[in-house]
Design an enzyme around this catalytic site. Structure first.
Site, PDB file in Angstrom:
ATOM      1  N   HIS A 104       0.840  -1.192   0.000  1.00 36.89           N
ATOM      2  CA  HIS A 104       0.000   0.000   0.000  1.00 36.89           C
ATOM      3  C   HIS A 104       0.875   1.241   0.000  1.00 36.89           C
ATOM      4  CE1 HIS A 104       0.660  -0.942   4.276  1.00 36.89           C
ATOM      5  NE2 HIS A 104       0.414   0.327   4.557  1.00 36.89           N
ATOM      6  N   HIS A 106       0.761   5.407   0.781  1.00 38.24           N
ATOM      7  CA  HIS A 106       0.058   6.519   1.419  1.00 38.24           C
ATOM      8  C   HIS A 106       0.170   7.756   0.534  1.00 38.24           C
ATOM      9  CE1 HIS A 106      -0.091   4.589   5.492  1.00 38.24           C
ATOM     10  NE2 HIS A 106       0.904   3.899   4.948  1.00 38.24           N
TER      11      HIS A 106
END
Length: 142
Positions: A104, A106
């Site tokens: 992931h 940010h």
């Protein structure tokens, strides 16, 4: 030593529809959601739909798709929140600061003179996240 992917992580559960999220953007390879513990208003996470732990094991085409979505979301949060810049972060493995072991990235809108909020583990108000998601989707046109 390679650590296997754990399909019980929170992002895998979100991708399977087992946990709720505030979706901001989705295409065939990626999903962008609001971070439930945001370090700043408009903090989103971009995740690949294909399983991978982090940048060390993600397939190149999935990484390319993630980064294209990161760029799209960076532009969108800048406009939606009238931000001065963005912070883009990706953590790999525990030593690198990774907590959830599904790749992931940010994307955090940033403002001159405003520090990131500390990562306390406290969840943001769901209505605030929903409003931020609507604001970003409005810029994206979806």
């Amino acid at each position: 030593m390679s650590v296997p992917y754990d399909d019980q992580n929170v992002f895998a559960k979100i991708l399977r529809g087992e946990l709720p999220s505030q979706t901001v953007y989705e295409d065939d390879k990626t999903l962008a959601i609001m971070d439930i513990m945001p370090r700043g208003d408009g903090h989103v996470l971009v995740i690949p739909k294909a399983p991978s732990r982090n940048i060390l094991d993600i397939a190149e085409d999935d990484l390319n798709a993630v980064m294209a979505t990161v760029q799209r979301l960076a532009r969108a949060v800048m406009k939606a929140f009238d931000a001065d810049g963005t912070t883009i972060q990706q953590f790999s493995e525990s030593a690198g600061g990774q907590v959830v072991f599904h790749t992931h990235v940010h994307v955090i809108p940033r403002f001159d003179g405003v520090k990131l909020r500390p990562h306390t583990g406290d969840m943001a108000d769901g209505e605030v996240l929903a409003a931020h998601a609507r604001k970003i989707r409005g810029v994206l046109g979806n």
